[in-house]
Design an enzyme around this catalytic site. Structure first.
Site, PDB file in Angstrom:
ATOM      1  N   CYS A   1      13.357  12.384   5.995  1.00 25.60           N
ATOM      2  CA  CYS A   1      13.458  11.965   7.474  1.00 25.60           C
ATOM      3  C   CYS A   1      14.943  12.167   8.118  1.00 25.60           C
ATOM      4  O   CYS A   1      14.986  12.496   9.122  1.00 25.60           O
ATOM      5  CB  CYS A   1      13.117  10.454   7.668  1.00 25.60           C
ATOM      6  SG  CYS A   1      14.051   9.408   6.400  1.00 25.60           S
TER       7      CYS A   1
ATOM      8  N   LYS B   1       0.659  -1.006  -0.011  1.00 31.18           N
ATOM      9  CA  LYS B   1       0.195   0.028   0.046  1.00 31.18           C
ATOM     10  C   LYS B   1       0.785   1.256   0.145  1.00 31.18           C
ATOM     11  O   LYS B   1       1.507   1.561   1.087  1.00 31.18           O
ATOM     12  CB  LYS B   1      -0.901   0.036   1.358  1.00 31.18           C
ATOM     13  CG  LYS B   1      -1.944   1.143   1.346  1.00 31.18           C
ATOM     14  CD  LYS B   1      -1.781   1.931   2.480  1.00 31.18           C
ATOM     15  CE  LYS B   1      -2.156   3.415   2.523  1.00 31.18           C
ATOM     16  NZ  LYS B   1      -1.825   4.194   1.493  1.00 31.18           N
TER      17      LYS B   1
ATOM     18  N   GLU C   1       9.255  17.535  14.361  1.00 34.28           N
ATOM     19  CA  GLU C   1       9.732  17.258  13.117  1.00 34.28           C
ATOM     20  C   GLU C   1       8.893  18.302  12.164  1.00 34.28           C
ATOM     21  O   GLU C   1       7.622  18.213  12.086  1.00 34.28           O
ATOM     22  CB  GLU C   1       9.381  15.838  12.469  1.00 34.28           C
ATOM     23  CG  GLU C   1       9.819  15.610  11.228  1.00 34.28           C
ATOM     24  CD  GLU C   1       9.703  14.430  10.550  1.00 34.28           C
ATOM     25  OE1 GLU C   1       8.744  13.766  10.876  1.00 34.28           O
ATOM     26  OE2 GLU C   1      10.918  13.676   9.857  1.00 34.28           O
TER      27      GLU C   1
ATOM     28  N   GLU D   1      10.123   2.615  10.540  1.00 31.99           N
ATOM     29  CA  GLU D   1      11.027   3.902  10.104  1.00 31.99           C
ATOM     30  C   GLU D   1      10.111   5.152  10.270  1.00 31.99           C
ATOM     31  O   GLU D   1       9.213   5.396   9.434  1.00 31.99           O
ATOM     32  CB  GLU D   1      11.795   3.524   8.701  1.00 31.99           C
ATOM     33  CG  GLU D   1      12.619   2.314   8.581  1.00 31.99           C
ATOM     34  CD  GLU D   1      13.858   2.671   9.704  1.00 31.99           C
ATOM     35  OE1 GLU D   1      14.116   3.918  10.130  1.00 31.99           O
ATOM     36  OE2 GLU D   1      14.771   1.673   9.818  1.00 31.99           O
TER      37      GLU D   1
ATOM     38  N   GLN E   1       0.835  20.284   3.886  1.00 28.71           N
ATOM     39  CA  GLN E   1       2.306  20.346   4.503  1.00 28.71           C
ATOM     40  C   GLN E   1       2.747  21.858   4.193  1.00 28.71           C
ATOM     41  O   GLN E   1       3.422  22.234   5.026  1.00 28.71           O
ATOM     42  CB  GLN E   1       3.177  19.456   3.691  1.00 28.71           C
ATOM     43  CG  GLN E   1       4.622  19.298   3.775  1.00 28.71           C
ATOM     44  CD  GLN E   1       4.663  18.801   5.128  1.00 28.71           C
ATOM     45  OE1 GLN E   1       4.159  17.675   5.521  1.00 28.71           O
ATOM     46  NE2 GLN E   1       5.465  19.478   6.144  1.00 28.71           N
TER      47      GLN E   1
ATOM     48  N   GLY F   1       2.868   4.999  13.000  1.00 32.14           N
ATOM     49  CA  GLY F   1       3.880   3.882  13.513  1.00 32.14           C
ATOM     50  C   GLY F   1       3.282   3.394  14.733  1.00 32.14           C
ATOM     51  O   GLY F   1       3.354   2.199  14.872  1.00 32.14           O
TER      52      GLY F   1
ATOM     53  N   GLY G   1       6.818   6.214   7.693  1.00 29.30           N
ATOM     54  CA  GLY G   1       5.856   6.934   7.801  1.00 29.30           C
ATOM     55  C   GLY G   1       6.166   7.816   9.116  1.00 29.30           C
ATOM     56  O   GLY G   1       7.226   7.969   9.573  1.00 29.30           O
ATOM     57  N   SER G   2       4.917   8.598   9.512  1.00 27.71           N
ATOM     58  CA  SER G   2       4.875   9.365  10.710  1.00 27.71           C
ATOM     59  C   SER G   2       5.068   8.355  12.067  1.00 27.71           C
ATOM     60  O   SER G   2       4.623   7.282  12.010  1.00 27.71           O
ATOM     61  CB  SER G   2       3.830  10.087  10.643  1.00 27.71           C
ATOM     62  OG  SER G   2       2.593   9.515  10.699  1.00 27.71           O
TER      63      SER G   2
HETATM   64  P1  NAD Z   1       1.961   8.866   7.264  1.00 28.30           P
HETATM   65  O1  NAD Z   1       2.264   8.143   8.405  1.00 28.30           O
HETATM   66  O2  NAD Z   1       1.055   9.820   7.212  1.00 28.30           O
HETATM   67  O3  NAD Z   1       1.563   7.892   6.096  1.00 28.30           O
HETATM   68  C1  NAD Z   1       2.568   6.758   5.926  1.00 28.30           C
HETATM   69  C2  NAD Z   1       1.888   5.650   5.343  1.00 28.30           C
HETATM   70  O4  NAD Z   1       0.875   5.228   6.423  1.00 28.30           O
HETATM   71  C3  NAD Z   1       0.959   5.982   4.034  1.00 28.30           C
HETATM   72  O5  NAD Z   1       0.811   5.118   3.044  1.00 28.30           O
HETATM   73  C4  NAD Z   1      -0.293   6.176   4.759  1.00 28.30           C
HETATM   74  O6  NAD Z   1      -1.436   6.063   3.696  1.00 28.30           O
HETATM   75  C5  NAD Z   1      -0.331   5.189   5.875  1.00 28.30           C
HETATM   76  N1  NAD Z   1      -1.419   5.271   6.861  1.00 28.30           N
HETATM   77  C6  NAD Z   1      -2.023   6.369   7.203  1.00 28.30           C
HETATM   78  N2  NAD Z   1      -2.780   6.106   8.293  1.00 28.30           N
HETATM   79  C7  NAD Z   1      -2.729   4.569   8.432  1.00 28.30           C
HETATM   80  C8  NAD Z   1      -3.412   3.717   9.256  1.00 28.30           C
HETATM   81  N3  NAD Z   1      -4.398   4.208  10.296  1.00 28.30           N
HETATM   82  N4  NAD Z   1      -3.092   2.409   9.128  1.00 28.30           N
HETATM   83  C9  NAD Z   1      -2.310   2.042   8.243  1.00 28.30           C
HETATM   84  N5  NAD Z   1      -1.590   2.965   7.270  1.00 28.30           N
HETATM   85  C10 NAD Z   1      -1.805   4.119   7.409  1.00 28.30           C
HETATM   86  O7  NAD Z   1       3.320   9.578   6.715  1.00 28.30           O
HETATM   87  P2  NAD Z   1       3.613  10.629   5.489  1.00 28.30           P
HETATM   88  O8  NAD Z   1       3.008  11.926   5.504  1.00 28.30           O
HETATM   89  O9  NAD Z   1       3.249   9.690   4.335  1.00 28.30           O
HETATM   90  O10 NAD Z   1       5.165  10.461   5.408  1.00 28.30           O
HETATM   91  C11 NAD Z   1       6.049  11.483   6.239  1.00 28.30           C
HETATM   92  C12 NAD Z   1       6.823  10.738   7.365  1.00 28.30           C
HETATM   93  O11 NAD Z   1       7.571   9.757   7.044  1.00 28.30           O
HETATM   94  C13 NAD Z   1       7.712  12.029   8.185  1.00 28.30           C
HETATM   95  O12 NAD Z   1       7.482  11.525   9.419  1.00 28.30           O
HETATM   96  C14 NAD Z   1       8.832  11.338   7.653  1.00 28.30           C
HETATM   97  O13 NAD Z   1      10.126  11.458   8.693  1.00 28.30           O
HETATM   98  C15 NAD Z   1       8.645   9.914   7.879  1.00 28.30           C
HETATM   99  N6  NAD Z   1       9.708   8.905   6.960  1.00 28.30           N
HETATM  100  C16 NAD Z   1      10.448   8.191   7.574  1.00 28.30           C
HETATM  101  C17 NAD Z   1      11.566   7.556   7.027  1.00 28.30           C
HETATM  102  C18 NAD Z   1      12.514   6.905   7.553  1.00 28.30           C
HETATM  103  O14 NAD Z   1      13.190   6.032   7.123  1.00 28.30           O
HETATM  104  N7  NAD Z   1      12.837   6.776   8.855  1.00 28.30           N
HETATM  105  C19 NAD Z   1      11.661   7.769   5.613  1.00 28.30           C
HETATM  106  C20 NAD Z   1      11.010   8.554   4.968  1.00 28.30           C
HETATM  107  C21 NAD Z   1       9.993   9.369   5.622  1.00 28.30           C
END
Ligand code: NAD
Length: 477
Positions: A280, A171, A379, A246, A327, A229, A224-225
């Protein structure tokens, strides 16, 4: 307008769709992409579970061929895919092509890893008994990715998952389905049996949530966030399944008096502002010692003013737009917060207008910050750098580590003593010396500590720790 469908069990599945909009030019619609539902996830998991029976037993040459062919097609199409990436995510064309190249390199690396699978053979402590340690695939892996690296992150999760014999329900982020769709299309045309890799695009709250709740998913890898997470960690605990997270960063770049000034400014500008600060690993805290402070600020200001912010596809652009209006509003809100907290906005921080309608934002440089300010603790995920002045190396190290995050960190210095000490004592998963905090190799472990990461490392041979189960067998002769 072309409609891009979900892909389940080797077939395109029609759903309602959503437009993929170019953040550099909001009149430019890239395509309409399927918005999946809970039933799609159920179907995809069923197929992946079934496909696992075959794929987990597949010959190594079959896996090698799929990964190799995928790598070759990605690299052959790097200009076209890099343009798509820049168009849907907003990083510059050069950054887009660079990320696509990295995706190809990752598939190439894991094509090699397939042929290097190893176990251990160890004598038992008991006579005439032998012990073997082998690795086996996990089963169905749920892959959930963010929008900021729309091809590299899917690549560094899908390639090892396939390499070690797992099947996948993938996804991608709703904002960047284009690269994800192309990647899945390439892999599925490279000889992968149907049902091994399934794509369900759509909302996190619907498709993502359905992945978390499905009891036939054996492991979840997520980037993701932190908020999402935590949901994933809770859901995985409930189902007693393996997970890997991550998440965010608030990465410090320390600049000491003895640093090469030009190099330090290059590292800071690259780390803080490139890819629109939406990394990130971005250097969002610049921690500078007194002796070099004035010179550094002057050079940093000069460098920041020279940056060209414009359409990601335009030649000469250094910084593309922010991903979307949400954003952009978040970036603007943090500018307000920083000012209210007493930081000095030395430059930037406002919305810009360009020829094409897009989410343009002038990279912002805050000075007179202290590490307790929200702009130094949270962040922002935009091109906003906060400079913190410190007395000496000891204070710099303390401030660098005073954060709830721990992804990457950096130091600019010509001192062996300080760089060695920083490598040892920086509480981060990745430490850079005279380099930006962002920009990593694809063949070595990637990940952090504290709130930045949970679970085993991604990338390189260390990826096997997540994508396999270890089996210990005892044999009596
Ligand atoms: P996000 O958490 O909003 O979304 C990430 C993914 O999770 C998306 O596919 C989203 O649709 C999905 N998601 C959202 N709600 C969900 C739920 N309830 N259940 C399951 N999946 C769900 O993050 P974002 O805005 O897409 O990305 C930005 C974040 O990602 C920032 O915090 C950034 O630091 C982080 N990031 C981390 C790394 C790393 O390797 N540490 C790399 C890139 C980005």
């Amino acid at each position: 307008m072309r409609m891009y469908a979900n892909f389940i069990n080797g077939e395109s599945i029609e759903n309602e769709s959503v437009s993929n909009i170019n953040p550099s030019d909001t009149n430019d619609v890239i395509g309409n992409y399927a918005r999946g539902n809970e039933q799609n996830v159920k179907d995809a998991v069923e197929c992946a579970k079934h496909a696992f029976l075959l794929w987990s037993k597949s010959g190594l040459l079959d896996r090698h061929t799929v990964l190799k062919k995928t790598s070759e097609e990605i690299i052959n199409r790097k200009e076209e895919l890099g343009k798509l990436l820049a168009r849907e995510e907003g990083k510059t064309l050069a950054e887009g092509v660079g990320e696509v190249t990295r995706a190809a390199q990752i598939f190439d690396f894991f094509a090699g890893e397939v042929l290097r699978l190893m176990g251990e053979s160890i004598p038992s402590i008991r006579p005439n008994i032998h012990v073997e340690i082998t690795r086996e695939p996990l089963g169905v892996v749920g892959i959930i990715t963010p929008w900021n690296f729309p091809i590299a992150i899917p690549a560094w999760k899908i390639a090892p998952a396939l390499c070690y014999g797992n099947t996948i329900v993938f996804k991608p982020a709703e904002l960047t389905p284009g690269c994800a769709w192309e990647l899945v299309d390439i892999i599925n045309r490279s000889g992968l049996p149907k049902g091994v890799l399934n794509l369900v695009m759509g909302k996190g709250s619907v498709v993502g949530q359905a992945i978390l709740e499905n009891e036939n998913i054996n492991a979840i890898t997520f980037t993701g966030s932190i908020e999402t997470g935590k949901l994933i960690a809770n859901a995985c605990a409930k189902h007693m399944r393996k997970y890997q997270l991550e998440m965010g960063g608030k990465n410090p770049l320390v600049i000491l008096d003895d640093a090469d000034l030009d190099k330090a400014v290059d590292c800071a500008i690259n780390g803080a502002f490139f890819s629109t600060g939406q990394r990130c690993t971005a250097s969002s805290r610049l921690i500078v010692t007194e002796g070099i402070y004035d010179k550094f600020i002057e050079a940093m200001l000069e460098g920041t003013k020279k940056l060209v912010i414009d359409n990601a596809l335009k030649e000469g652009t250094h910084i593309g737009p922010v991903i979307n209006d949400t954003q952009l509003q978040q970036d603007l809100e943090y500018i307000k917060v920083g000012r209210e907290e007493g930081a000095k906005l030395l430059f930037g921080g406002e919305r810009l207008n360009r020829e094409s309608p897009g989410y343009y934002f002038q990279p912002a440089l805050f000075t007179e910050c202290n590490n307790n300010m929200r702009i130094c603790r949270e962040e922002i995920f935009g091109p906003v750098a906060s400079v913190i002045k410190v007395k000496n190396y000891e204070e710099a190290l303390h401030v660098a580590n005073d954060t709830t995050f721990g992804l990457s960190s950096g130091i600019c210095t010509s001192s062996l003593k300080y760089s060695t000490d920083f490598k040892k004592n920086s509480i981060a998963g990745m430490v850079m010396v005279n380099l930006p905090t962002a920009g990593v190799d694809f063949h070595v472990p990637f990940g952090g500590r504290k709130n930045s990461s949970l679970g085993s490392r991604e990338q390189g041979k260390y990826a096997s720790e997540f994508y396999t189960n270890i089996k210990t067998s005892y044999i009596s002769h």
